[in-house]
Design an enzyme around this catalytic site. Structure first.
Site, PDB file in Angstrom:
ATOM      1  N   LEU A 186      63.582   1.879  36.658  1.00  0.00           N
ATOM      2  CA  LEU A 186      63.094   2.793  37.679  1.00  0.00           C
ATOM      3  C   LEU A 186      61.604   2.547  37.834  1.00  0.00           C
ATOM      4  O   LEU A 186      60.915   2.243  36.860  1.00  0.00           O
ATOM      5  CB  LEU A 186      63.336   4.253  37.259  1.00  0.00           C
ATOM      6  CG  LEU A 186      64.792   4.676  37.073  1.00  0.00           C
ATOM      7  CD1 LEU A 186      64.867   6.061  36.444  1.00  0.00           C
ATOM      8  CD2 LEU A 186      65.532   4.655  38.394  1.00  0.00           C
ATOM      9  N   ASP A 187      61.092   2.658  39.051  1.00  0.00           N
ATOM     10  CA  ASP A 187      59.663   2.486  39.283  1.00  0.00           C
ATOM     11  C   ASP A 187      58.879   3.501  38.461  1.00  0.00           C
ATOM     12  O   ASP A 187      59.388   4.559  38.095  1.00  0.00           O
ATOM     13  CB  ASP A 187      59.326   2.688  40.763  1.00  0.00           C
ATOM     14  CG  ASP A 187      59.879   1.585  41.654  1.00  0.00           C
ATOM     15  OD1 ASP A 187      60.157   0.494  41.113  1.00  0.00           O
ATOM     16  OD2 ASP A 187      60.020   1.811  42.857  1.00  0.00           O
ATOM     17  N   ALA A 188      57.610   3.197  38.216  1.00  0.00           N
ATOM     18  CA  ALA A 188      56.753   4.087  37.432  1.00  0.00           C
ATOM     19  C   ALA A 188      56.672   5.479  38.057  1.00  0.00           C
ATOM     20  O   ALA A 188      56.635   6.480  37.343  1.00  0.00           O
ATOM     21  CB  ALA A 188      55.356   3.488  37.281  1.00  0.00           C
TER      22      ALA A 188
END
Length: 168
Positions: free
Chosen positions: A102-104
């Site tokens: 998952l993106d930051a």
């Protein structure tokens, strides 16, 4: 006797394909000798090293569900020292792989495991596993967004497309 790549995968280091890459790169030693031959076989008494670290067969498999908070990178190591999954899991002794990412700026559920083969089967697109993402978006959604996502869009790390899209 088992294939070296299976031994490395069963030890929780990486998937079998990842182990093949390690072997071909000359990063694996068996009983003190560098092995680059795919298909090489070992037994339980063999001393296997990856990057100078002795590994052993993992007796049990771990499967963990982790709710990744915003601001944490989906990686087990960040050379820039930013918050990562490794910090959240530092109490675990075995090497863990995260399945997917998952993106930051995104929060959500991730699977972590020391089962490299399962991680590969779940994450690699060639195995056809479905992934479901729920995004909460502020503002108005453009009418053609679903079509554009199904047609595919270019991201920084490659081309992606969705199979299904719906607004809830």
């Amino acid at each position: 006797m088992i294939r070296l790549n299976k031994y490395i995968a069963d030890a929780g280091v990486t998937s079998r394909r990842g182990a093949d890459s390690l072997i071909e790169a000359g990063r694996v030693k068996v009983n003190g000798k560098r092995v680059t031959e795919l298909g090489f076989k070992v037994d339980e008494k063999s001393k296997v090293e990856v990057d100078g670290e002795t590994i052993g067969l993992t007796k049990s498999k771990s499967y963990l569900a982790l709710y990744k908070p915003r601001g944490v990178l989906s990686t087990m190591y960040d050379p820039d020292g930013r918050p990562s999954l490794a910090e959240l899991m530092e109490f675990r002794k075995e090497r863990l792989f995260h399945v997917g990412r998952l993106d930051a700026d995104t929060e959500g559920l991730l699977l972590l495991t020391n089962d490299g083969e399962l991680a590969q089967r779940l994450a690699h697109p060639s195995f056809g596993g479905d992934k479901t993402y729920l995004a909460q978006v502020k503002g108005t959604i453009e009418r053609d967004l679903g079509r554009r996502l199904r047609d595919g869009i270019e991201l920084e790390d490659g081309y992606v497309r969705v199979d299904r899209f719906r607004i809830v």
